[in-house]
Design a protein around this motif. Structure first.
Motif, short mmCIF file in Angstrom:
data_model
loop_
_atom_site.label_atom_id
_atom_site.label_comp_id
_atom_site.label_asym_id
_atom_site.label_seq_id
_atom_site.Cartn_x
_atom_site.Cartn_y
_atom_site.Cartn_z
N THR A 84 0.80 -1.23 0.00
CA THR A 84 0.00 0.00 0.00
C THR A 84 0.83 1.27 0.00
O THR A 84 0.30 2.35 -0.25
CB THR A 84 -0.93 0.03 1.23
N SER A 122 -9.56 -2.40 -4.53
CA SER A 122 -9.79 -1.19 -3.74
C SER A 122 -10.62 -0.20 -4.53
O SER A 122 -10.55 -0.17 -5.77
CB SER A 122 -8.44 -0.54 -3.36
N LYS A 148 -3.79 -1.47 -8.68
CA LYS A 148 -4.95 -2.34 -8.43
C LYS A 148 -5.82 -2.47 -9.68
O LYS A 148 -6.33 -3.55 -9.97
CB LYS A 148 -5.76 -1.80 -7.25
N ARG A 167 -14.03 -4.41 -4.20
CA ARG A 167 -13.35 -3.11 -4.07
C ARG A 167 -13.87 -2.40 -2.82
O ARG A 167 -14.85 -1.65 -2.87
CB ARG A 167 -13.62 -2.24 -5.28
N THR A 169 -14.05 0.40 0.12
CA THR A 169 -13.66 1.77 0.41
C THR A 169 -12.75 1.74 1.64
O THR A 169 -12.20 0.69 1.98
CB THR A 169 -14.91 2.63 0.64
#
Length: 331
Positions: A84, A122, A148, A167, A169
């Motif tokens: 990330t 995501s 992604k 995906r 949030t």
């Protein structure tokens, strides 16, 4: 015989919760982790069971992956591993997209009867829209989001691979560490807000996300499906901090920090990271995410296609989160 599921990134925040849920559902779980990676959070969230096995796949080696799949004959694969925070787009793409493609290709090469390959993507892969809800998607604004989206593109091109993309949030809950930085500031009495422009935000409590993933493991019509996941509500910019204040019963002072100042600090952090070797939580991409006008998330397709029914409002989820942080002395 128990159905067998491989969960990559099982020792992380989402992966640990998913592993525990799968064990409770009666699956045989193979928790895929990197050697020498921290298992501290995993051990605090997962109850050891005879049907849990730790495995160490080599994601860069398709042949070795195919051998693993032939040997274990997984019923499901949930690919949750990834990165990330990093400086280079190439690193994002390699870890989040190229290695994902390797997994998908290895499944097909192994010829196993996999019911579903679930990719935890995501909402960042779609990107934000304007405050009024306008704008084309996908339009990712960060390197993470672009990687992604690339992973989704790679998987969709693999013929014969049954894929469901989830995906989420912004995810919060016990064990989450990025938002913990914000919560610790709030616990110390400081509610720092970036700029003053209105925003629309969405959130999902980790247990609701896990429920969505379990539903996504079911067979879907065709070989491709994708669903955006939140708690179904849209929140204004102060909602998260206000929920934390209500749950923790602390008093805070709200301070609006100029956006340009935060951008400058993020650039400074990135420069210093070249010395420290650790990419900072506050970086240029993170500022883009935090200042986006609208992270709209439509869960209607998930309600219809998966039967997804979120159970945690922001207040309810925050109560559980604060309770866990305090019990584990994270706050």
């Amino acid at each position: 015989m128990k159905e067998k599921v491989l969960i990559t990134g099982a020792n992380g925040f989402i992966g640990s919760h998913l592993t525990e849920a799968c064990l409770q559902k009666g699956f045989e779980v193979h928790a895929a982790v990197r050697k020498n990676s921290s298992m501290e959070l995993f051990r605090s969230l997962v109850t050891p069971a005879d049907s849990l096995k730790i495995v160490y796949p080599v994601y860069a080696d398709r042949e070795e992956l195919a051998d693993l799949f032939k040997r274990e004959r997984y019923t499901y694969i949930v690919h949750n591993a990834g990165i990330t925070k990093t400086r280079q787009q190439e690193t994002y793409n390699h870890i989040n997209a190229e290695l994902t493609k390797n997994l998908g290709a290895a499944v097909v090469n192994a010829g196993i009867d996999l019911r579903r390959f679930v990719l935890i993507s995501s909402l960042a892969a779609l990107g934000p829209v304007s405050y009024a809800g306008q704008g084309d998607r996908p339009r990712p604004v960060t390197g993470y989001g672009r990687s992604k989206l690339l992973a989704e593109t790679y998987l969709r091109a693999i013929k014969g691979l049954p894929v469901t993309v989830i995906r989420p949030t912004a995810v919060y809950g016990p064990g989450e560490k990025d938002l913990l930085i914000v919560f610790r500031l709030l616990a110390g009495g400081w509610d720092l807000s970036m700029g003053r422009k209105p925003q629309k935000l969405s959130f999902v409590y980790v247990q609701d996300l896990v429920s969505a993933i379990l539903l996504a493991m079911k067979e879907q019509p065709g070989n491709w499906a994708s669903f955006d996941i939140s708690d179904g509500a849209m929140y204004e910019r102060y909602a998260l901090s206000d929920a934390f204040v209500r749950s923790s019963r602390v008093k805070t002072r709200r301070l609006h920090v100029p956006t340009q100042l935060v951008k400058a600090l993020a650039l400074l952090n990135e420069g210093l990271s070249s010395v420290s070797g650790r990419y900072p939580a506050l970086n240029g991409d993170k500022v883009k995410e935090l200042t986006a006008e609208n992270w709209y998330c439509d869960i209607t397709p998930a309600r219809i296609g998966l039967g997804y029914d979120p159970q945690f409002s922001l207040d309810k989820g925050m109560d559980e989160t604060v309770r866990w942080y305090r019990a584990h002395k994270w706050l």
